[in-house]
Design a protein around this motif. Structure first.
Motif, PDB file in Angstrom:
ATOM      1  N   PHE A 141      61.156  28.364  34.887  1.00 61.67           N
ATOM      2  CA  PHE A 141      61.229  28.860  33.577  1.00 61.67           C
ATOM      3  C   PHE A 141      59.850  28.145  32.767  1.00 61.67           C
ATOM      4  N   ASN A 142      59.198  29.314  31.936  1.00 66.95           N
ATOM      5  CA  ASN A 142      58.186  28.573  31.204  1.00 66.95           C
ATOM      6  C   ASN A 142      58.421  29.323  29.926  1.00 66.95           C
ATOM      7  N   PHE A 143      58.185  28.378  28.912  1.00 66.47           N
ATOM      8  CA  PHE A 143      58.039  28.898  27.415  1.00 66.47           C
ATOM      9  C   PHE A 143      56.840  28.467  26.815  1.00 66.47           C
ATOM     10  N   TYR A 144      55.989  29.585  26.126  1.00 62.56           N
ATOM     11  CA  TYR A 144      54.850  29.343  25.388  1.00 62.56           C
ATOM     12  C   TYR A 144      54.656  29.979  23.982  1.00 62.56           C
ATOM     13  N   SER A 145      53.911  28.948  23.263  1.00 67.24           N
ATOM     14  CA  SER A 145      53.808  29.332  21.868  1.00 67.24           C
ATOM     15  C   SER A 145      52.777  30.031  21.677  1.00 67.24           C
ATOM     16  N   ARG A 146      52.219  31.152  22.638  1.00 69.11           N
ATOM     17  CA  ARG A 146      51.087  32.157  22.595  1.00 69.11           C
ATOM     18  C   ARG A 146      51.450  33.140  23.285  1.00 69.11           C
ATOM     19  N   GLU A 147      50.967  34.336  22.907  1.00 68.09           N
ATOM     20  CA  GLU A 147      51.066  35.626  23.796  1.00 68.09           C
ATOM     21  C   GLU A 147      50.233  35.310  25.269  1.00 68.09           C
ATOM     22  N   LEU A 148      50.686  35.408  26.187  1.00 71.13           N
ATOM     23  CA  LEU A 148      50.205  35.363  27.577  1.00 71.13           C
ATOM     24  C   LEU A 148      49.370  36.723  27.597  1.00 71.13           C
ATOM     25  N   THR A 149      48.367  36.433  28.510  1.00 74.23           N
ATOM     26  CA  THR A 149      47.470  37.582  28.686  1.00 74.23           C
ATOM     27  C   THR A 149      47.899  38.204  29.985  1.00 74.23           C
ATOM     28  N   ALA A 150      47.385  39.329  30.471  1.00 76.18           N
ATOM     29  CA  ALA A 150      47.615  39.839  31.740  1.00 76.18           C
ATOM     30  C   ALA A 150      47.073  39.146  32.937  1.00 76.18           C
ATOM     31  N   THR A 151      45.957  38.109  32.763  1.00 75.71           N
ATOM     32  CA  THR A 151      45.524  37.370  33.630  1.00 75.71           C
ATOM     33  C   THR A 151      46.446  36.232  33.637  1.00 75.71           C
ATOM     34  N   ASP A 152      47.128  35.892  32.649  1.00 80.00           N
ATOM     35  CA  ASP A 152      48.001  34.702  32.466  1.00 80.00           C
ATOM     36  C   ASP A 152      49.244  35.143  33.282  1.00 80.00           C
ATOM     37  N   VAL A 153      49.823  36.212  33.250  1.00 80.30           N
ATOM     38  CA  VAL A 153      50.816  36.841  33.955  1.00 80.30           C
ATOM     39  C   VAL A 153      50.633  36.898  35.317  1.00 80.30           C
ATOM     40  N   ASN A 154      49.316  37.514  35.765  1.00 73.78           N
ATOM     41  CA  ASN A 154      48.978  37.347  37.340  1.00 73.78           C
ATOM     42  C   ASN A 154      49.001  35.975  37.752  1.00 73.78           C
ATOM     43  N   SER A 155      48.591  35.006  37.148  1.00 75.85           N
ATOM     44  CA  SER A 155      48.504  33.671  37.629  1.00 75.85           C
ATOM     45  C   SER A 155      50.039  33.188  37.824  1.00 75.85           C
ATOM     46  N   LEU A 156      50.899  33.335  36.949  1.00 74.31           N
ATOM     47  CA  LEU A 156      52.439  32.873  37.057  1.00 74.31           C
ATOM     48  C   LEU A 156      52.973  33.570  38.357  1.00 74.31           C
ATOM     49  N   LEU A 158      55.929  43.443  21.110  1.00 76.13           N
ATOM     50  CA  LEU A 158      56.638  42.740  22.329  1.00 76.13           C
ATOM     51  C   LEU A 158      56.085  43.610  23.651  1.00 76.13           C
ATOM     52  N   ARG A 159      56.101  42.767  24.647  1.00 76.67           N
ATOM     53  CA  ARG A 159      55.555  43.545  25.791  1.00 76.67           C
ATOM     54  C   ARG A 159      56.403  42.878  26.960  1.00 76.67           C
ATOM     55  N   LEU A 160      56.891  43.754  27.667  1.00 75.59           N
ATOM     56  CA  LEU A 160      57.970  43.329  29.175  1.00 75.59           C
ATOM     57  C   LEU A 160      57.004  43.755  30.590  1.00 75.59           C
ATOM     58  N   TYR A 161      56.728  42.532  31.164  1.00 77.30           N
ATOM     59  CA  TYR A 161      56.203  42.787  32.383  1.00 77.30           C
ATOM     60  C   TYR A 161      57.135  42.433  33.708  1.00 77.30           C
ATOM     61  N   MET A 162      57.015  42.977  34.656  1.00 77.75           N
ATOM     62  CA  MET A 162      57.938  42.748  35.828  1.00 77.75           C
ATOM     63  C   MET A 162      57.104  42.728  37.088  1.00 77.75           C
ATOM     64  N   ASN A 163      56.938  41.752  37.912  1.00 77.95           N
ATOM     65  CA  ASN A 163      56.312  41.575  39.112  1.00 77.95           C
ATOM     66  C   ASN A 163      54.919  41.884  38.759  1.00 77.95           C
ATOM     67  N   ASN A 164      54.322  41.336  37.937  1.00 72.58           N
ATOM     68  CA  ASN A 164      52.854  41.416  37.533  1.00 72.58           C
ATOM     69  C   ASN A 164      52.567  42.761  37.031  1.00 72.58           C
ATOM     70  N   ALA A 165      53.603  43.488  36.551  1.00 72.78           N
ATOM     71  CA  ALA A 165      53.157  44.762  36.134  1.00 72.78           C
ATOM     72  C   ALA A 165      53.869  44.882  34.731  1.00 72.78           C
ATOM     73  N   LEU A 166      52.711  45.738  33.589  1.00 71.84           N
ATOM     74  CA  LEU A 166      53.207  45.945  32.533  1.00 71.84           C
ATOM     75  C   LEU A 166      54.586  47.169  32.457  1.00 71.84           C
ATOM     76  N   GLN A 167      55.606  47.092  32.070  1.00 69.87           N
ATOM     77  CA  GLN A 167      56.507  47.990  32.161  1.00 69.87           C
ATOM     78  C   GLN A 167      56.827  48.674  30.929  1.00 69.87           C
ATOM     79  N   THR A 168      56.895  48.005  29.609  1.00 66.75           N
ATOM     80  CA  THR A 168      56.803  48.664  28.573  1.00 66.75           C
ATOM     81  C   THR A 168      56.363  47.711  27.276  1.00 66.75           C
ATOM     82  N   SER A 169      56.085  48.396  26.108  1.00 65.93           N
ATOM     83  CA  SER A 169      55.784  47.704  25.112  1.00 65.93           C
ATOM     84  C   SER A 169      55.925  48.208  23.782  1.00 65.93           C
TER      85      SER A 169
END
Length: 245
Positions: free
Chosen positions: A224-239, A167-178
């Motif tokens: 609000f988006n829900f995906y059936s895949r793990e988003l990458t850091a690039t995906d998070v940046n795009s969103l 499990l990973r938690l991102y806030m404002n394009n930064a990985l906070q904890t995992s």
């Protein structure tokens, strides 16, 4: 099935295959309309579309009381160990409690019964911190502790899961904890996700609360988006940086 008059890119094909829902929360054509490829319409009680504050166009307002937005029939998410991701913009007016994202499935009747599975996936603790959670078994959770969230301000939150990265938690394009890698346990039947409230999840012994203080989320949500895949850091940046159509 759909037919489009152009050649789709690999990224567009991946999105078609794994983008479960995308709710813009705009009044036109309806805030219940799913702008993702599956077109899963939502339902709601007590919420309303507002023009301000809004991250993009309009947003959904959750007042105090018993109010929620909900969508159903999530088949892939019902399988244990299946990757998933959540992306949402929040503008909270209170952070001392409140369930932002709640999931349940396998109940006997309408989310009330002696059997089932549910989990508060994202929400606030009593100190204003945000928490992301996932199930290891039907009675135990993996809990990620995030930062204290600023009131009356837009914050982008992304939660991802895979068997490889946990499990990973991102806030404002930064990985906070995992977390470390773990096996996610789901219901085994099509799941329902509720935004802004835990509803009948509080009544079930199959719904461990973890660090989230259950209750009404008070504030605004957008995109609000829900995906059936793990988003990458690039995906998070795009969103985070690129406005969605």
């Amino acid at each position: 099935m759909s037919l489009v008059p152009y050649c789709k890119t690999a990224a567009q094909i991946l999105d078609d295959a794994t983008h479960v829902v995308y709710y813009k929360f705009d009044s036109s054509p309806s805030f219940l309309t799913d702008s993702g490829p599956l077109q899963i319409s939502g339902n709601s009680v007590g919420v309303s579309v507002v023009t301000s504050p809004a991250k993009a166009n309009q947003s959904l307002y959750f007042p105090l009381g018993t109010n929620y937005f909900q969508f159903q029939g999530l088949t892939s998410f019902s399988y244990s160990n299946y990757a998933y991701s959540i992306s949402v913009w929040i503008y909270p007016l209170s952070t001392t409690s409140g369930t932002i994202v709640h999931a349940h499935g396998g109940y006997t009747t309408n989310g009330v019964g002696s059997t089932g599975w549910c989990v508060p996936m994202l929400g606030f603790g009593s100190t204003g911190r945000i928490y992301a959670q996932s199930t290891v078994t039907t009675s135990s959770l993996i809990v990620l502790t995030g930062p204290i969230i600023t009131l009356s301000s837009w914050t982008h939150v992304v939660v991802t899961y895979s068997t490889t990265n946990g499990l990973r938690l991102y806030m404002n394009n930064a990985l906070q904890t995992s977390s470390s890698a773990f096996s996610f346990t789901s219901s085994g039947s099509p799941n329902t996700i509720t935004l802004g409230n835990s509803l009948n999840g509080l009544n079930s012994t199959y719904c461990p609360q973890g660090s989230i203080q259950p209750g009404q989320y008070y504030g605004y949500m957008d995109s609000f988006n829900f995906y059936s895949r793990e988003l990458t850091a690039t995906d998070v940046n795009s969103l985070f940086t690129v406005p969605q159509p």
